[in-house]
Write a protein that holds these residues in place. Structure first.
Motif, PDB file in Angstrom:
ATOM      1  N   THR B 106      69.870  51.000  67.171  1.00  0.00           N
ATOM      2  CA  THR B 106      70.603  49.941  66.487  1.00  0.00           C
ATOM      3  C   THR B 106      69.620  48.923  65.896  1.00  0.00           C
ATOM      4  OG1 THR B 106      72.451  50.244  67.992  1.00  0.00           O
ATOM      5  CG2 THR B 106      72.407  48.185  66.771  1.00  0.00           C
ATOM      6  N   ARG B 107      68.584  48.608  66.670  1.00  0.00           N
ATOM      7  CA  ARG B 107      67.571  47.676  66.151  1.00  0.00           C
ATOM      8  C   ARG B 107      66.854  48.262  64.949  1.00  0.00           C
ATOM      9  NH1 ARG B 107      65.848  43.515  69.845  1.00  0.00           N
ATOM     10  NH2 ARG B 107      63.783  43.570  68.901  1.00  0.00           N
ATOM     11  N   LYS B 108      66.539  49.544  65.052  1.00  0.00           N
ATOM     12  CA  LYS B 108      65.850  50.215  63.961  1.00  0.00           C
ATOM     13  C   LYS B 108      66.675  50.127  62.679  1.00  0.00           C
ATOM     14  CE  LYS B 108      64.935  54.800  63.730  1.00  0.00           C
ATOM     15  NZ  LYS B 108      64.573  56.033  64.447  1.00  0.00           N
ATOM     16  N   ALA B 109      67.983  50.346  62.817  1.00  0.00           N
ATOM     17  CA  ALA B 109      68.864  50.293  61.656  1.00  0.00           C
ATOM     18  C   ALA B 109      68.851  48.906  61.016  1.00  0.00           C
ATOM     19  CB  ALA B 109      70.283  50.671  62.062  1.00  0.00           C
ATOM     20  N   LYS B 110      68.540  47.900  61.834  1.00  0.00           N
ATOM     21  CA  LYS B 110      68.487  46.541  61.311  1.00  0.00           C
ATOM     22  C   LYS B 110      67.073  46.146  60.923  1.00  0.00           C
ATOM     23  CE  LYS B 110      72.421  44.928  63.971  1.00  0.00           C
ATOM     24  NZ  LYS B 110      72.789  44.538  65.337  1.00  0.00           N
ATOM     25  N   GLY B 111      66.167  47.119  60.948  1.00  0.00           N
ATOM     26  CA  GLY B 111      64.789  46.837  60.559  1.00  0.00           C
ATOM     27  C   GLY B 111      63.997  46.102  61.627  1.00  0.00           C
ATOM     28  N   LEU B 112      64.451  46.167  62.865  1.00  0.00           N
ATOM     29  CA  LEU B 112      63.725  45.507  63.946  1.00  0.00           C
ATOM     30  C   LEU B 112      62.871  46.506  64.717  1.00  0.00           C
ATOM     31  CD1 LEU B 112      66.673  43.371  65.376  1.00  0.00           C
ATOM     32  CD2 LEU B 112      64.751  42.525  64.008  1.00  0.00           C
ATOM     33  N   GLU B 113      61.849  45.993  65.368  1.00  0.00           N
ATOM     34  CA  GLU B 113      61.012  46.815  66.243  1.00  0.00           C
ATOM     35  C   GLU B 113      61.797  47.182  67.505  1.00  0.00           C
ATOM     36  OE1 GLU B 113      57.280  47.344  66.083  1.00  0.00           O
ATOM     37  OE2 GLU B 113      57.962  47.207  63.998  1.00  0.00           O
ATOM     38  N   ASP B 114      61.306  48.181  68.229  1.00  0.00           N
ATOM     39  CA  ASP B 114      61.890  48.498  69.534  1.00  0.00           C
ATOM     40  C   ASP B 114      61.873  47.257  70.414  1.00  0.00           C
ATOM     41  OD1 ASP B 114      62.246  51.068  68.832  1.00  0.00           O
ATOM     42  OD2 ASP B 114      60.826  51.927  70.256  1.00  0.00           O
ATOM     43  N   MET B 115      62.857  47.142  71.281  1.00  0.00           N
ATOM     44  CA  MET B 115      62.865  46.016  72.206  1.00  0.00           C
ATOM     45  C   MET B 115      61.736  46.222  73.224  1.00  0.00           C
ATOM     46  SD  MET B 115      65.883  44.728  74.765  1.00  0.00           S
ATOM     47  CE  MET B 115      66.966  44.006  73.538  1.00  0.00           C
ATOM     48  N   PRO B 116      60.915  45.202  73.433  1.00  0.00           N
ATOM     49  CA  PRO B 116      59.830  45.370  74.401  1.00  0.00           C
ATOM     50  C   PRO B 116      60.385  45.739  75.783  1.00  0.00           C
ATOM     51  CG  PRO B 116      59.599  43.307  73.200  1.00  0.00           C
ATOM     52  CD  PRO B 116      60.930  43.871  72.836  1.00  0.00           C
ATOM     53  N   ALA B 117      59.661  46.601  76.484  1.00  0.00           N
ATOM     54  CA  ALA B 117      60.131  47.118  77.766  1.00  0.00           C
ATOM     55  C   ALA B 117      60.508  45.996  78.735  1.00  0.00           C
ATOM     56  CB  ALA B 117      59.066  48.006  78.385  1.00  0.00           C
ATOM     57  N   LYS B 118      59.732  44.924  78.693  1.00  0.00           N
ATOM     58  CA  LYS B 118      59.957  43.790  79.593  1.00  0.00           C
ATOM     59  C   LYS B 118      61.348  43.183  79.349  1.00  0.00           C
ATOM     60  CE  LYS B 118      57.324  40.042  78.865  1.00  0.00           C
ATOM     61  NZ  LYS B 118      58.080  39.163  78.160  1.00  0.00           N
ATOM     62  N   ASP B 119      61.664  42.972  78.076  1.00  0.00           N
ATOM     63  CA  ASP B 119      62.963  42.395  77.716  1.00  0.00           C
ATOM     64  C   ASP B 119      64.093  43.341  78.076  1.00  0.00           C
ATOM     65  OD1 ASP B 119      61.257  40.600  76.705  1.00  0.00           O
ATOM     66  OD2 ASP B 119      61.829  40.836  74.591  1.00  0.00           O
TER      67      ASP B 119
END
Ligand SMILES: Nc1ncnc2c1ncn2[C@@H]1O[C@H](COP(=O)(O)OP(=O)(O)OP(=O)(O)O)[C@@H](O)[C@H]1O
Ligand SMILES: [Mg+2]
Lengths: 482, 249
Positions: B106-119
């Motif tokens: 979903t993030r990719k579709a919005k042009g965002l990076e993968d969510m960091p593992a910590k988050d």
């Protein structure tokens, strides 16, 4: 220097470019097509082999001549003309291309998806690399680490010269020359391959990989591998590479022999990604491999394989559980797509008491492909309390592919415990829609489902290899959903 | 937020939805009730974009955009979430791995990076606590061998992780024990805001005691035949559907 791991090596490779070929510049030279005793002698001579090796090859050739190509496998292909093949071609150190721009863009796109660095791409595609003065140091460090522990890891040609006693003692003891048609052919004409010896009680400190092998002659058409783990030793050996290998040689017939002496353990992992032919089924490699391991008392051999390539695969990594309490394992993922055909599985031969074997086979078929599991579990009369567990799962994608299981069980001892489970499933539209609904597109959904299906086997691979293998599964099935 | 007009849908030439009209505004909770086979699940599948169903007439507008041509995953990316009546099993894929993939796609579709593992870990911890889910549960294969109630709770866990704009809960209450019902309903209420909306499909008033609807609709034979406030649900609980069917006839 004792803790120099493969990770360190990889780090080093990232910073210093590393040219993999270390051939003393033999001029490229190819023998005329065809096979006869003279050709066999000539191969042996070219490789400066001792007399006994030449004789051994000739023996194999004579047996081969009397044999016919087997037809029992569930595969269909045009039989190769064995007299139309050239059986010797000196390693060619000249690059095929001058720059990456000349390489097939489709191949490069696949490299990118696999996350292969530019330098490695060049190497794999056969592009000339800058000469790096320092390159030898990496190889030397690698070799030194192994040598410190008395581990021998070199090409089999080199081993025949430097360690003739070891080679002579073990070659052909697990896969005899006359074992089968392709093994006989390989024994007569094998080009090169790897040799590995782990001394008593030594745990090999890094994953041995043909990929990093020094003085590698390239994956030959008739490769021969011999791995000996002496008493109480351990080695994990990686064969192959996830990068797609294109080869003009259509026929590949390799032989791998593993010997695990008392209390030794060998883990042998393969990722095979030979060119499978195009979407119409044209071209592609025929891969006829004989792989077998021998376990002495308390020894253990694990075969793990991820097979995604080749047009036709014929391959049954096996274990002869000769010693009491020995253990054999076979973990396999075989993917077929388009017109690929795979007939693969294993043989577990229980000779010793309390021997144990485990077989986990995962077949994934897509397109118009055919995927067969063929397994034999044989319990001999002396093998008290032998145990086997087999699980064969097939996953089908679409309606035009096929999955087949041929489990053979021969038990000659009443105390044997044999369990066999088999399942066949299809990727359901409901599963895909469920993933879609969570924002996962169909391509990715299939990758996820396939990875889940293959997980028990992927988990057996060394970490680094497992990640690559996962990506490879994804790529192999790309475009397989209509 | 969601505007459905004169929606007709069919599967294999069998007409199931026969002219649905429904408008859901941000901050609202709508309940849809109706007899078995009236088309409730079909309506949710059609909103979510299941290709099997053919929309022959009418339109679905989400956030001002006609989503007719959008694939199911694109609708999901826009914030439509469906809690399935019958969640499917995906063997070998852990709940964690699945939700991680869903979030990152979903993030990719919005042009965002993968969510960091910590988050990601922090979020998982927070949401599993909210729904009182044992973290060991999250390493199990998705829905494989889950009890009916576990499946439903897992659906709401995913909803909590994805924070959709519009959540459609298809009989999420069925299979939940009394405590689980309260936990799940509280979870849904905590996730509610003035910017998102919920459509609850249910057969029982029970759930609506916890998730209080602004509107209640009755679906019958592919049409919304009656709409009202939460009192309508009470009335249905008492009297069943016969009187509505009679009213129709
Ligand atoms: N894929 C399909 N193929 C054939 N018929 C279908 C299909 N999907 C739904 N139907 C039919 O459409 C009608 C409505 O089904 P739907 O699942 O939407 O009902 P529902 O209101 O959710 O019922 P329930 O309360 O039992 O969940 C039923 O008669 C069902 O059999
Ligand atoms: Mg329903």
């Amino acid at each position: 220097m004792s803790k120099y791991t493969e990770d360190d090596l990889r780090e080093e490779l990232k910073t210093k470019e590393y040219e993999y070929g270390f051939y003393t510049d033999i001029e490229s030279e190819t023998f005329p097509n065809g096979l006869n005793e003279d050709i066999v002698r000539a191969i042996s001579k070219k490789k400066e082999e001792p007399e006994w090796m030449t004789e051994w090859r000739l023996e194999a050739f004579r047996v081969w001549e009397s044999m016919t190509e087997p037809e029992w496998a569930n595969v269909n292909y045009e039989k190769p003309d064995f007299q139309a093949i050239s059986y010797y071609s000196a390693p060619n150190s000249k690059p095929k291309y001058d720059s990456l721009d000349e390489v097939d863009p489709e191949l490069l796109a696949t490299f990118d998806k696999l996350g292969i660095s530019l330098d490695e791409q060049k190497k794999l595609a056969g592009v000339a690399m800058d000469v790096v003065v320092d390159s030898v140091s990496v190889a030397t460090t690698f070799k030194e680490t192994l040598a410190e522990q008395g581990i021998i890891f070199m090409s089999i040609s080199e081993a025949i010269k430097k360690h003739p006693d070891l080679v002579k003692k073990y070659i052909g003891t697990v896969v005899p020359q006359k074992d089968n048609f392709y093994a006989a052919l390989n024994s007569a004409v094998f080009s090169d391959g790897s040799f590995c010896y782990i001394p008593k009680g030594v745990r090999c400190p890094m994953e041995l990989s043909t990929y990093f092998r020094i003085n590698q002659a390239g994956t030959g058409q008739f490769e021969r591998t011999l791995v000996i783990a002496d008493q109480g030793s351990y080695v994990s050996y990686l064969e192959g590479c996830t990068a797609p290998s294109r080869d003009e040689n259509q026929l590949h017939a390799a032989v791998v022999e593993l010997i695990a002496l008392d209390d030794a353990e060998i883990k042998y992992s393969t990722v095979q990604n030979w060119f499978p032919g195009n979407a119409e089924g044209k071209g592609g490699v025929y891969n006829f491999v004989t792989k077998r391991g021998l376990c002495e008392t308390n020894a253990k051999i694990s075969w793990t394989q991820v097979e995604t390539g080749s047009a036709v695969t014929w391959k049954y990594p096996s274990c002869v559980l000769k010693g009491d309490n020995s253990v054999g394992e076979f973990y396999s993922i075989a993917v077929t797509n388009n017109y690929q055909q795979a007939d693969t599985g294993t043989k577990m031969i229980h000779l010793g008491k309390n021997t144990k074997s485990t077989i986990i086979s995962k077949g994934i078929s897509a397109g118009k492909s055919q995927n067969s599991y063929r397994g034999l579990v044989q319990i001999h009369s002396r093998a008290e309390n032998a145990r086997n567990f087999s699980q064969c799962d097939s996953l089908l994608m679409g309606n035009e592919c096929g999955a087949h299981t041929f489990p053979y069980i021969e038990a000659k001892n009443k105390t044997a415990q044999i369990e066999h489970e088999a399942t066949t499933s299809k990727i359901g539209e409901d599963q895909i829609f469920y993933c879609n609904q969570r924002g996962i597109d169909t391509e990715k959904a299939i990758a996820l489902i396939v990875n889940g299906f293959s997980k028990e086997v992927l988990n057996k691979l060394p970490m680094e290899f497992a990640v690559e293998a996962q990506k490879l599964l994804e790529i192999s099935l790309e475009g397989s959903v209509g | 937020m969601l505007k459905i007009e004169n929606l007709h849908a069919s599967v294999e030439d069998k007409s199931i939805l026969k002219g649905i009209n429904l408008e859901v505004k941000p901050g609202e909770v709508h309940a849809i009730m109706g007899p078995n086979g009236s088309g409730k699940s079909t309506l949710s599948s059609v909103i979510a974009g299941k290709e099997e169903y053919e929309v022959s007439e009418g339109s679905i507008i989400f956030d001002g955009e006609d989503i007719e041509e959008l694939a199911a995953e694109e609708r999901a990316h826009k914030g439509i979430f469906l809690s399935f009546q019958y969640p499917v099993e995906i063997p070998g894929v852990s709940v964690t791995n699945f939700i991680k993939t869903a979030i990152n796609e979903t993030r990719k579709a919005k042009g965002l990076e993968d969510m960091p593992a910590k988050d990601m870990l922090k979020l998982i911890r927070e949401k599993s606590d909210l729904l009182e889910i044992d973290r060991k549960f999250l390493s199990r294969s998705l829905n494989e061998g889950f009890s009916g109630g576990e499946k439903k709770r897992n659906e709401i866990f995913q909803m909590a992780m994805l924070e959709p704009k519009l959540a459609i809960l298809d009989e999420t209450d069925s299979g939940l024990d009394i405590d689980a019902l309260r936990i799940v309903a509280n979870g849904v209420n905590k996730l509610k805001s003035k910017d998102n909306a919920v459509i609850v499909i249910t057969h029982y008033q029970r759930l609506l005691d916890y998730i209080v609807p602004d509107f209640v609709h009755v679906l019958h034979n592919g049409k919304i035949v009656k709409s009202g406030t939460k009192e309508l649900a009470h009335e249905l609980e008492e009297k069943g559907y016969d009187w509505i069917k009679q009213e129709m006839a």
